[in-house]
Design an enzyme around this catalytic site. Structure first.
Site, short mmCIF file in Angstrom:
data_model
loop_
_atom_site.label_atom_id
_atom_site.label_comp_id
_atom_site.label_asym_id
_atom_site.label_seq_id
_atom_site.Cartn_x
_atom_site.Cartn_y
_atom_site.Cartn_z
CG ASN A 55 46.67 -16.40 118.14
OD1 ASN A 55 45.49 -16.17 118.41
ND2 ASN A 55 47.56 -16.67 119.08
CB SER A 81 54.60 -13.74 117.89
OG SER A 81 54.46 -14.94 118.61
CG HIS A 135 51.65 -21.85 116.30
ND1 HIS A 135 52.24 -21.00 115.38
CD2 HIS A 135 51.18 -21.06 117.29
CE1 HIS A 135 52.12 -19.75 115.80
NE2 HIS A 135 51.47 -19.76 116.95
P1 5GP Z 1 51.52 -17.02 118.36
O1 5GP Z 1 51.58 -15.75 119.17
O2 5GP Z 1 52.28 -16.89 117.05
O3 5GP Z 1 50.13 -17.57 118.17
O4 5GP Z 1 52.24 -18.12 119.24
C1 5GP Z 1 53.61 -18.34 119.22
C2 5GP Z 1 53.95 -19.06 120.51
O5 5GP Z 1 55.24 -19.60 120.38
C3 5GP Z 1 53.94 -18.16 121.74
O6 5GP Z 1 53.01 -18.65 122.69
C4 5GP Z 1 55.38 -18.26 122.24
O7 5GP Z 1 55.47 -18.28 123.65
C5 5GP Z 1 55.88 -19.54 121.62
N1 5GP Z 1 57.30 -19.58 121.36
C6 5GP Z 1 58.04 -18.59 120.77
N2 5GP Z 1 59.32 -18.97 120.65
C7 5GP Z 1 59.39 -20.23 121.17
C8 5GP Z 1 60.47 -21.16 121.32
O8 5GP Z 1 61.63 -20.93 120.94
N3 5GP Z 1 60.16 -22.35 121.90
C9 5GP Z 1 58.91 -22.68 122.31
N4 5GP Z 1 58.72 -23.88 122.86
N5 5GP Z 1 57.87 -21.82 122.17
C10 5GP Z 1 58.11 -20.62 121.62
#
Ligand code: 5GP
Ligand code: ZN
Length: 112
Positions: A85, A93, A98
């Protein structure tokens, strides 16, 4: 320091499934599929849109590590999805790049 840099430094706990010199794979805290892993570089890059040509090898390593962990957790036979993303409309977020590895069920296409 960003959240995922803290996970790299073990300041915040994560369920790490694989690690190498350059990258880390761990389970997403809010899984969006039966299996949901995140693959990140140890070096901070905020988003794919901030990557440069110098990051090309590292980005390639992330993809290959995502492939390897998908195999390791049993997703290779039925398939899986890799997602990156970028920015607001994609719902990014955490601003440390990642690769999501999603699998364990049939995934809808196109994504929402
Ligand atoms: P994005 O929305 O940025 O593509 O994905 C961020 C991801 O990080 C989300 O799926 C969220 O659930 C995950 N995430 C956020 N905070 C943490 C955390 O403290 N530990 C882990 N293992 N995952 C996290
Ligand atoms: Zn970071």
């Amino acid at each position: 320091m960003c959240l995922f840099c803290k996970i790299v430094n073990r300041e915040i706990k994560a369920d790490v499934v694989r690690e190498n010199e350059h990258a880390l794979a761990f389970r997403d805290i809010h899984p969006a599929a039966p299996t949901h892993l995140l693959v990140i570089p140890k070096r901070h890059i905020a988003a794919i849109h901030d990557a440069t040509a110098e990051d090309a090898a590292l980005l390639g390593q992330l993809m290959l590590l995502a492939r390897d962990v998908a195999e390791e957790v049993g997703l290779a036979e039925n398939g899986y999805r890799l997602v990156v993303n970028n920015g607001r409309d994609a719902g990014q977020s955490v601003f440390h790049i990642h690769v999501h590895v999603l699998g364990g069920r049939a995934l809808a296409w196109p994504p929402g």
